[in-house]
Design an enzyme around this catalytic site. Structure first.
Site, PDB file in Angstrom:
ATOM      1  N   GLN A   1      54.119  67.855  71.048  1.00 12.11           N
ATOM      2  CA  GLN A   1      54.312  66.444  71.341  1.00 12.11           C
ATOM      3  C   GLN A   1      54.577  65.600  70.103  1.00 12.11           C
ATOM      4  OE1 GLN A   1      50.675  66.359  74.152  1.00 12.11           O
ATOM      5  NE2 GLN A   1      52.052  64.821  74.993  1.00 12.11           N
TER       6      GLN A   1
ATOM      7  N   HIS B   1      47.910  74.616  73.321  1.00 13.31           N
ATOM      8  CA  HIS B   1      48.237  73.406  74.075  1.00 13.31           C
ATOM      9  C   HIS B   1      49.652  73.568  74.627  1.00 13.31           C
ATOM     10  CE1 HIS B   1      46.983  68.971  74.536  1.00 13.31           C
ATOM     11  NE2 HIS B   1      48.032  69.167  75.334  1.00 13.31           N
TER      12      HIS B   1
ATOM     13  N   ASN C   1      43.796  74.382  76.156  1.00 11.86           N
ATOM     14  CA  ASN C   1      43.831  73.037  76.701  1.00 11.86           C
ATOM     15  C   ASN C   1      44.335  73.086  78.137  1.00 11.86           C
ATOM     16  OD1 ASN C   1      43.938  69.924  76.245  1.00 11.86           O
ATOM     17  ND2 ASN C   1      45.900  70.431  77.197  1.00 11.86           N
ATOM     18  N   GLU C   2      43.514  72.607  79.050  1.00  8.84           N
ATOM     19  CA  GLU C   2      43.891  72.423  80.451  1.00  8.84           C
ATOM     20  C   GLU C   2      44.588  73.641  81.064  1.00  8.84           C
ATOM     21  OE1 GLU C   2      46.045  68.762  80.939  1.00  8.84           O
ATOM     22  OE2 GLU C   2      44.439  67.547  80.092  1.00  8.84           O
TER      23      GLU C   2
ATOM     24  N   TYR D   1      41.620  61.205  83.077  1.00 12.17           N
ATOM     25  CA  TYR D   1      42.530  60.076  83.222  1.00 12.17           C
ATOM     26  C   TYR D   1      42.314  59.317  84.525  1.00 12.17           C
ATOM     27  CZ  TYR D   1      44.850  62.061  79.185  1.00 12.17           C
ATOM     28  OH  TYR D   1      45.101  62.532  77.924  1.00 12.17           O
TER      29      TYR D   1
ATOM     30  N   GLU E   1      40.055  64.036  75.742  1.00 11.97           N
ATOM     31  CA  GLU E   1      41.207  63.165  75.969  1.00 11.97           C
ATOM     32  C   GLU E   1      40.800  62.102  76.965  1.00 11.97           C
ATOM     33  OE1 GLU E   1      44.912  64.954  77.191  1.00 11.97           O
ATOM     34  OE2 GLU E   1      44.694  66.631  75.791  1.00 11.97           O
TER      35      GLU E   1
ATOM     36  N   TRP F   1      43.059  59.645  73.642  1.00 14.01           N
ATOM     37  CA  TRP F   1      44.434  60.137  73.750  1.00 14.01           C
ATOM     38  C   TRP F   1      45.333  58.909  73.865  1.00 14.01           C
ATOM     39  CZ3 TRP F   1      46.551  64.839  73.080  1.00 14.01           C
ATOM     40  CH2 TRP F   1      47.926  64.924  73.327  1.00 14.01           C
TER      41      TRP F   1
ATOM     42  N   GLU G   1      55.952  62.921  75.958  1.00 13.05           N
ATOM     43  CA  GLU G   1      55.001  63.041  77.070  1.00 13.05           C
ATOM     44  C   GLU G   1      55.522  64.034  78.107  1.00 13.05           C
ATOM     45  OE1 GLU G   1      51.968  63.092  79.448  1.00 13.05           O
ATOM     46  OE2 GLU G   1      51.923  62.338  77.401  1.00 13.05           O
ATOM     47  N   TRP G   2      55.731  65.270  77.640  1.00 17.54           N
ATOM     48  CA  TRP G   2      56.094  66.384  78.514  1.00 17.54           C
ATOM     49  C   TRP G   2      57.286  66.024  79.409  1.00 17.54           C
ATOM     50  CZ3 TRP G   2      54.141  70.007  75.861  1.00 17.54           C
ATOM     51  CH2 TRP G   2      52.890  69.867  75.250  1.00 17.54           C
TER      52      TRP G   2
END
Length: 456
Positions: free
Chosen positions: A17, A118, A162-163, A300, A364, A410, A417-418
């Protein structure tokens, strides 16, 4: 509103990113290079080729962190920089960049928090099956050891993944993230192999002397529409059942194996309906159940569901038959994500209750808004309000007994952003992508003051 004396304040980013320099110093191609260069995958055709040019500007970026008085900086290692082909020989020039970054952070008295994965899997491994292929877990452990061998004398805090939910189910389930596959069986196999990679890597890290090991998940409270604004609302039996199932697929699928060495039955049932459970071999859960010190929480917004009899499973949620994913009655960010601050305190208290063996860290939390530079300033009042509201809930969770060790906003920088490309800005530092000029937003100055007073 004062936080514990040893509470860790920091910020987070991810390699693809922000780094750019995708073809420099021997870096290989990642799945995100391939995915973003495929027309139609990313908004506006954006790629991470340049991003924030952090690869060349890391010293200035660390200077910003020092100015903001950050105590910790979570960043990820680009696997293709270390092993361009995902296996075999190590690229010394790739490791040298992270060597310099770690030294710069330590000179600024900022603790480096390293995330090993990530989402930027080497494309060479994807072409051999990616995370659907069991061998990728073992290659990940080799890579983790190589990075720890180089940085472990200066880095104490390590996150493996990550995730993994996002990597598996958005990458291999509904295909909106790299590598863009769309197969529920592939997604469930990938989820298991990611966990296997976590366990194998955690064992290598521990053997090498790592002090703190963490698994980072994108957990969220799973609520019915009525519960979003009324925590005391009691759902009916059907809604409660689907909320329990989605919580299991989102959070327990990853934390139960990592912390307890078991899969919930609902996960095994979903796998049985989507390709079977043959990829789960004898002894795998014992390997996955490597001791960890922390669970990182990326929060989020809540996940809102209700019973939807007859609905097919969502492509990103194998096992979600008869579930309706609903909207929340709440303001939203530029991403369209509902703003529900007390979802964070509800989540932290529950996770501390369900997994008391491990500490927690918010790794995040942040929001995208449509920021504008005016007279050299970015007045992002909405972001300040978002962060203030969530930090008050963090404090509430600590007072309620959550074993929470720190908070990482974050993100430090606006970035790629992906699948949304550069049109969504999460940073507390504005980045002009044409000039690479950095501007501290009002939220950055506000966060600096929060850190200085250790409270709100």
């Amino acid at each position: 509103m004062i936080f514990p004396e040893d509470f860790v304040w920091g910020a987070a980013t991810a390699s693809y990113q922000i780094e750019g320099a995708v073809k420099e110093d021997g870096r290989g191609q990642s799945i995100w290079d391939a995915f973003s260069h495929t027309p139609g995958n990313v908004a506006d055709g954006d790629t991470g080729d340049v991003a924030c040019d952090h690869y060349h500007r890391y010293r200035d970026d660390v200077g910003l962190m020092r100015e903001l008085r950050l105590a910790a900086y979570r960043f990820s290692i680009a696997w293709p920089r270390i092993q361009p082909d995902g296996a075999g020989s190590i690229n010394p020039r790739g490791l040298a960049f992270y060597d310099k970054l770690v030294d710069e952070l330590l000179a600024a008295e900022i603790s480096p928090y390293v995330t090993l994965y990530h989402w930027d899997l080497p494309q060479a491994l994807e072409e051999r099956g990616g995370w659907t292929h069991r061998d990728t877990a073992y290659r990940f452990a080799d890579y983790a050891q190589a990075v720890h061998d180089r940085l472990g004398d200066r880095v104490s805090d390590w996150a493996t993944l990550n995730e993994p939910w996002v990597a598996a189910y958005l990458g291999y389930g509904n295909g909106v993230h790299a590598p863009g596959r769309r197969d529920p069986a592939d997604a469930m196999r990938s989820a298991h192999h990611l966990l296997l990679g976590h366990g194998l890597a955690a064992r290598r890290l521990r053997a090498g002397g790592a002090q703190s090991i963490m698994l980072v998940v994108n957990s969220a409270p799973v609520l019915t529409p009525a519960q979003v604004n009324d925590p005391s609302a009691v759902p009916d039996e059907a809604d409660a059942a689907v909320a329990h199932r989605i919580h299991t697929l989102l959070t327990r699928q990853f934390l139960d194996p990592a912390v307890y060495g078991t899969y919930p039955q609902e996960v095994l049932d979903a796998a049985a309906r989507n390709g079977g459970t043959g990829h789960i071999q004898d002894g795998d859960l014992a390997l996955i159940n490597a001791p960890i010190d922390l669970v990182g929480i990326n929060y989020y917004n809540p996940c809102v569901v209700e019973a939807g009899p007859g609905l097919p499973a969502d492509a990103a949620w194998p096992g979600s038959e008869d579930v309706r994913f609903a909207a929340a009655d709440a303001p939203t960010t530029a991403m369209g994500w509902p703003i529900v601050p007390d979802g964070l305190s509800r989540l932290l208290v529950r996770l501390s209750r369900d997994y008391p063996q491990v500490g927690l860290m918010v790794t995040e939390n942040g929001a995208a808004f449509d920021d504008v530079v005016e007279d050299g300033r970015v007045h992002d009042d909405e972001r300040v309000a978002y962060l203030d509201g969530h930090l008050r809930e963090v404090h509430r969770a600590i007072e309620a007994g959550a074993d929470l060790r720190g908070y990482l906003v974050w993100s430090l920088l606006d970035n790629f952003e992906w699948a949304e490309g550069y049109r969504r800005r999460f940073g507390i530092v504005h980045v002009d992508y044409a000039t690479q000029t950095r501007t501290l937003k009002d939220s950055a100055l506000w966060y600096r003051d929060v850190i200085s007073r250790n409270g709100l």
